[in-house]
Design a protein around this motif. Structure first.
Motif, mmCIF file in Angstrom:
data_model
loop_
_atom_site.group_PDB
_atom_site.id
_atom_site.type_symbol
_atom_site.label_atom_id
_atom_site.label_comp_id
_atom_site.label_asym_id
_atom_site.label_seq_id
_atom_site.Cartn_x
_atom_site.Cartn_y
_atom_site.Cartn_z
ATOM 1 N N MET A 1 32.451 -32.665 10.488
ATOM 2 C CA MET A 1 32.109 -32.021 9.134
ATOM 3 C C MET A 1 33.163 -31.001 8.888
ATOM 4 S SD MET A 1 28.523 -29.923 8.128
ATOM 5 C CE MET A 1 27.749 -31.084 7.784
ATOM 6 N N THR A 2 33.827 -31.147 7.739
ATOM 7 C CA THR A 2 34.691 -30.117 7.539
ATOM 8 C C THR A 2 34.313 -29.610 6.028
ATOM 9 O OG1 THR A 2 36.492 -31.739 6.552
ATOM 10 C CG2 THR A 2 36.533 -30.706 8.897
ATOM 11 N N MET A 3 34.023 -28.579 5.637
ATOM 12 C CA MET A 3 33.763 -27.948 4.369
ATOM 13 C C MET A 3 34.210 -26.547 4.102
ATOM 14 S SD MET A 3 29.736 -29.383 3.636
ATOM 15 C CE MET A 3 29.065 -29.038 5.197
ATOM 16 N N ASP A 4 34.689 -26.270 3.102
ATOM 17 C CA ASP A 4 35.185 -24.954 2.784
ATOM 18 C C ASP A 4 34.376 -24.151 1.797
ATOM 19 O OD1 ASP A 4 36.129 -26.431 0.705
ATOM 20 O OD2 ASP A 4 37.984 -25.616 0.790
ATOM 21 N N THR A 5 33.238 -24.780 1.235
ATOM 22 C CA THR A 5 32.452 -24.275 0.300
ATOM 23 C C THR A 5 30.933 -24.639 0.639
ATOM 24 O OG1 THR A 5 32.528 -26.251 -1.143
ATOM 25 C CG2 THR A 5 34.154 -24.421 -1.665
ATOM 26 N N TRP A 6 30.118 -24.071 0.171
ATOM 27 C CA TRP A 6 28.642 -24.578 0.259
ATOM 28 C C TRP A 6 28.399 -25.589 -0.503
ATOM 29 C CZ3 TRP A 6 25.489 -22.114 3.916
ATOM 30 C CH2 TRP A 6 26.021 -20.907 4.304
ATOM 31 N N ARG A 7 27.551 -26.327 0.256
ATOM 32 C CA ARG A 7 27.122 -27.679 -0.527
ATOM 33 C C ARG A 7 25.789 -27.789 -0.580
ATOM 34 N NH1 ARG A 7 31.212 -32.410 0.888
ATOM 35 N NH2 ARG A 7 30.209 -33.273 -0.763
ATOM 36 N N LYS A 8 25.180 -28.103 -1.705
ATOM 37 C CA LYS A 8 23.645 -28.237 -1.959
ATOM 38 C C LYS A 8 23.270 -29.408 -1.363
ATOM 39 C CE LYS A 8 21.826 -26.365 -5.479
ATOM 40 N NZ LYS A 8 21.265 -26.016 -6.596
ATOM 41 N N SER A 9 21.955 -29.717 -0.690
ATOM 42 C CA SER A 9 21.302 -30.957 -0.437
ATOM 43 C C SER A 9 21.356 -32.064 -1.547
ATOM 44 C CB SER A 9 20.133 -30.807 0.301
ATOM 45 O OG SER A 9 19.290 -31.597 0.335
ATOM 46 N N SER A 10 21.556 -33.111 -1.384
ATOM 47 C CA SER A 10 21.364 -34.193 -2.202
ATOM 48 C C SER A 10 19.758 -34.286 -2.718
ATOM 49 C CB SER A 10 21.768 -35.508 -1.980
ATOM 50 O OG SER A 10 21.280 -35.866 -0.571
ATOM 51 N N TYR A 11 18.795 -33.844 -1.757
ATOM 52 C CA TYR A 11 17.437 -33.956 -2.118
ATOM 53 C C TYR A 11 16.984 -32.542 -2.926
ATOM 54 C CZ TYR A 11 17.099 -37.415 1.479
ATOM 55 O OH TYR A 11 17.211 -38.696 1.919
ATOM 56 N N SER A 12 17.957 -31.633 -3.420
ATOM 57 C CA SER A 12 17.620 -30.826 -4.248
ATOM 58 C C SER A 12 17.650 -30.941 -5.651
ATOM 59 C CB SER A 12 18.597 -29.591 -4.076
ATOM 60 O OG SER A 12 18.741 -29.030 -2.655
ATOM 61 N N GLY A 13 16.669 -30.433 -6.126
ATOM 62 C CA GLY A 13 16.376 -30.935 -8.086
ATOM 63 C C GLY A 13 15.330 -30.223 -8.330
ATOM 64 N N PRO A 14 14.924 -30.172 -9.738
ATOM 65 C CA PRO A 14 13.839 -29.812 -10.437
ATOM 66 C C PRO A 14 12.409 -29.886 -9.711
ATOM 67 C CG PRO A 14 15.370 -30.839 -11.744
ATOM 68 C CD PRO A 14 15.931 -31.150 -10.597
ATOM 69 N N GLU A 15 12.204 -31.177 -9.252
ATOM 70 C CA GLU A 15 11.100 -31.458 -8.578
ATOM 71 C C GLU A 15 10.936 -31.068 -7.307
ATOM 72 O OE1 GLU A 15 13.377 -34.160 -9.654
ATOM 73 O OE2 GLU A 15 12.657 -33.766 -11.489
ATOM 74 N N ASN A 16 11.880 -30.593 -6.581
ATOM 75 C CA ASN A 16 11.825 -29.878 -5.459
ATOM 76 C C ASN A 16 12.498 -28.762 -5.072
ATOM 77 O OD1 ASN A 16 11.572 -29.575 -2.547
ATOM 78 N ND2 ASN A 16 12.929 -31.344 -1.967
ATOM 79 N N PRO A 17 11.556 -27.534 -4.927
ATOM 80 C CA PRO A 17 12.105 -26.143 -5.184
ATOM 81 C C PRO A 17 12.787 -25.583 -3.722
ATOM 82 C CG PRO A 17 9.682 -26.008 -4.945
ATOM 83 C CD PRO A 17 10.173 -27.746 -5.216
#
Length: 61
Positions: A1-17
């Motif tokens: 896993m290589t990332m240089d920025t924060w990435r939000k979960s794909s499960y995030s959204g208005p229905e899931n706080p």
């Protein structure tokens, strides 16, 4: 896993706080609560992160 920025979960959204973000940083995987970023983050080794994800996928967590 290589990332240089924060990435939000794909499960995030208005229905899931309950949203989380992650990023790879200096051989660690960092995880934080999107809604409470000021509280800091958790840090895992890549091996620990892989075990955690495998257990989540298997439904054991």
């Amino acid at each position: 896993m290589t990332m240089d920025t924060w990435r939000k979960s794909s499960y995030s959204g208005p229905e899931n706080p309950n949203c989380v973000e992650c990023r790879a940083d200096n051989d660690r995987v960092l995880v934080r609560d999107t809604g409470n970023r000021e509280h800091g983050h958790l840090s895992f080794s890549p091996a620990e992160w892989r075990v955690f994800l495998a257990e989540v996928r298997q439904g054991t967590l």
